[in-house]
Design an enzyme around this catalytic site. Structure first.
Site, PDB file in Angstrom:
ATOM      1  N   PRO A   1      25.191  92.711  50.785  1.00 50.38           N
ATOM      2  CA  PRO A   1      25.267  91.579  51.706  1.00 50.38           C
ATOM      3  C   PRO A   1      25.277  90.233  50.975  1.00 50.38           C
ATOM      4  CG  PRO A   1      23.093  92.611  51.796  1.00 50.38           C
ATOM      5  CD  PRO A   1      23.870  93.340  50.755  1.00 50.38           C
TER       6      PRO A   1
ATOM      7  N   ARG B   1      32.374  75.433  57.192  1.00 51.02           N
ATOM      8  CA  ARG B   1      32.455  76.491  58.207  1.00 51.02           C
ATOM      9  C   ARG B   1      32.752  75.972  59.617  1.00 51.02           C
ATOM     10  NH1 ARG B   1      28.560  79.392  59.446  1.00 51.02           N
ATOM     11  NH2 ARG B   1      29.484  81.471  59.392  1.00 51.02           N
TER      12      ARG B   1
ATOM     13  N   CYS C   1      37.598  61.271  56.109  1.00 51.78           N
ATOM     14  CA  CYS C   1      38.619  60.685  56.970  1.00 51.78           C
ATOM     15  C   CYS C   1      39.564  61.797  57.368  1.00 51.78           C
ATOM     16  CB  CYS C   1      39.338  59.561  56.250  1.00 51.78           C
ATOM     17  SG  CYS C   1      38.207  58.221  55.918  1.00 51.78           S
TER      18      CYS C   1
HETATM   19  C1  LIG Z   1      32.066  88.599  50.862  1.00 49.25           C
HETATM   20  C2  LIG Z   1      31.793  90.000  50.503  1.00 49.25           C
HETATM   21  C3  LIG Z   1      30.557  90.578  50.809  1.00 49.25           C
HETATM   22  C4  LIG Z   1      29.478  89.853  51.572  1.00 49.25           C
HETATM   23  O1  LIG Z   1      29.824  89.628  52.892  1.00 49.25           O
HETATM   24  P1  LIG Z   1      28.750  88.993  53.910  1.00 49.25           P
HETATM   25  O2  LIG Z   1      29.475  88.963  55.205  1.00 49.25           O
HETATM   26  O3  LIG Z   1      28.411  87.649  53.401  1.00 49.25           O
HETATM   27  O4  LIG Z   1      27.576  89.895  53.920  1.00 49.25           O
HETATM   28  C5  LIG Z   1      30.332  91.861  50.377  1.00 49.25           C
HETATM   29  N1  LIG Z   1      31.278  92.556  49.711  1.00 49.25           N
HETATM   30  C6  LIG Z   1      32.484  92.031  49.410  1.00 49.25           C
HETATM   31  C7  LIG Z   1      33.479  92.826  48.671  1.00 49.25           C
HETATM   32  C8  LIG Z   1      32.781  90.750  49.803  1.00 49.25           C
HETATM   33  O5  LIG Z   1      33.976  90.230  49.513  1.00 49.25           O
END
Ligand SMILES: *Cc1c(COP(=O)(O)O)cnc(C)c1O
Length: 423
Positions: A263, A303, A335
């Site tokens: 994660p 975001r 801007c």
């Molecule tokens: C971005 C990514 C993650 C993490 O994703 P989250 O949604 O931030 O948990 C895990 N594995 C891979 C390969 C990613 O590209």
């Protein structure tokens, strides 16, 4: 109005004085408790948990999380270099990237692990390192994400090798005498345990076609609630269900698979807040809007502009007097009409005012839930705003500077002036 998560109002005021704004503040206690929750992920035959460092790649954060026991998922060769520089052992870093690293050879020689995300990548790896072990990323044909921009599986996602191309994967592996010992899927499964089980069963059915696979990574994508109405993933509940699937696979195929999860968001999202100062308060008349203008924006947090992402916003007034509430749109300092912090939920093009105590120039506006994909994913240096500083709030409440504010000279240091001006 939303509320502060880990800072008190007095801390916010004193940080504004001491460090200036805009400024990211991260919380060691939250980072560590999230790391502990991931490391306690239920598993049948062993677990490696990685931090997807692209979510928040600042050195001190990588140090905090890896010291707790997490390994690293790197999304490019450069991220792997960045983690190595922080002192993460090479064997704890795995690259899962859209672009094959230019220095793949050096990185692999250093001991970094590689997860091939396309047939082309697998071929290139096999040509460099025939007769070795490799992991492959498969797109199992299923996706989940909060918008099309964050969907990382299924037919509309380019990530990984499409599941129907497995015969070609096996052929390329054979040509280079590669043993495929790892399989990886990352579809961003969210908070629903049912979606995770579906992803796990689908992935296990693909593992069955790879006789040498001993490790299955289910990627990241554990959802975190930033706003009050959102629901966080229950990693215990998800893990318990997945554990059963791994046991069933072992009973059927005689292979006890090691589990990996990686994660990003879950580890850092609510461990970070962006503190900004209100620079102006304007309005567009009786039929218009009230606006709060910040000294931060898409140069720190992209975001909301990019996917209409919702972040809790907390006004911390300089004085403690009670003020009348009003509706405001909150905008960033660029801007650029898209630089808004109050997009309409689910519609980055729309606007939805929020209620705050009357805003005054000099007050702090705290943007909560700003740990993941904010500092690491900015519209950096747009309008020549310098990259902001970052601070870590230790368990003892002590604030430590972990990234300095960029100087203006650092913005243009690599530019080369023309010696002759043509007219
Ligand atoms: C971005 C990514 C993650 C993490 O994703 P989250 O949604 O931030 O948990 C895990 N594995 C891979 C390969 C990613 O590209």
């Amino acid at each position: 109005m939303d509320s502060l998560s880990f800072l008190t109002e007095n801390e916010v005021r004193s940080i504004q004085q001491q460090f200036g704004t805009p400024l990211f503040v991260y919380d060691q206690a939250t980072l560590e408790s999230q790391a502990d929750a991931v490391l306690a992920f239920p598993n049948a035959y062993g677990l490696t948990a990685r931090f997807a460092m692209k979510a928040l790649p600042t050195a001190a954060v990588i140090q905090t999380l890896t010291a707790r026991g997490l390994h690293i998922d790197a999304s490019s060769g450069y991220e792997a270099q960045r983690a190595l520089r922080v002192g993460v052992p090479a064997s704890h870093i795995q690259i899962t990237a859209q672009e094959i690293p230019v220095n793949l050879k050096e990185l692999i020689h250093a001991g970094v692990l590689y997860n091939a995300c396309s047939i082309n990548q697998l071929n290139a790896y096999g040509a460099l390192f025939p007769g070795t072990e490799i992991s492959v990323r498969i797109n199992p044909g299923l996706g989940s994400g909060h918008s099309n921009r964050t969907n990382v599986g299924g037919p509309s996602a380019s990530f990984g090798i499409w599941h129907e191309h497995i015969p070609e994967v096996l052929a390329v592996a054979e040509r280079h005498n590669l043993r495929i010992t790892g399989m990886h899927t990352h579809i961003g499964s969210g908070s629903d345990p049912g979606a995770w089980v579906q992803c796990a069963t689908l992935s296990l059915s693909i593992v069955a076609q790879f006789p040498d696979v001993t490790t299955l990574s289910l990627g990241g994508g554990f959802k975190v609630a930033r706003m009050d109405h959102e629901v966080s993933a229950d990693v215990q509940a998800i893990g318990t269900k997945i554990k059963e699937e791994f046991k069933a696979f072992a009973a059927e195929h005689g292979r006890e698979l090691h589990l990996e999860v990686e994660p990003g968001t879950f580890l850092v999202a609510n461990a970070g807040v962006l503190l900004s100062t209100i620079m102006d308060v304007v309005d567009t008349g009786a039929d218009g809007y009230n606006f709060i203008k910040l000294n931060a924006g898409m140069t720190e947090i992209l975001r909301p502009s990019m996917y209409g992402a919702q972040h809790p916003l907390v006004l911390v007034s300089q004085d403690e007097e009670t003020r009348q509430e009003k509706d405001y749109l909150v905008v960033g300092h660029c801007c650029e009409s898209g630089d808004v912090l109050t997009p309409e939920p689910g519609n980055p093009e729309g606007l939805l005012p929020r209620n705050f105590p009357e805003a005054k120039v000099g007050d702090v506006l705290a943007i909560e839930g700003a740990g993941a994909y904010c500092s690491g994913m900015p519209a950096k240096n747009y309008n020549a705003f310098p990259e902001c500083a970052e601070v870590l709030r230790g368990r003892d409440g002590v604030m430590t500077l972990i990234r300095k504010r960029q100087t203006p000279e650092q913005i243009w240091q690599n530019e080369i002036l023309l010696l002759v001006l043509f007219t």
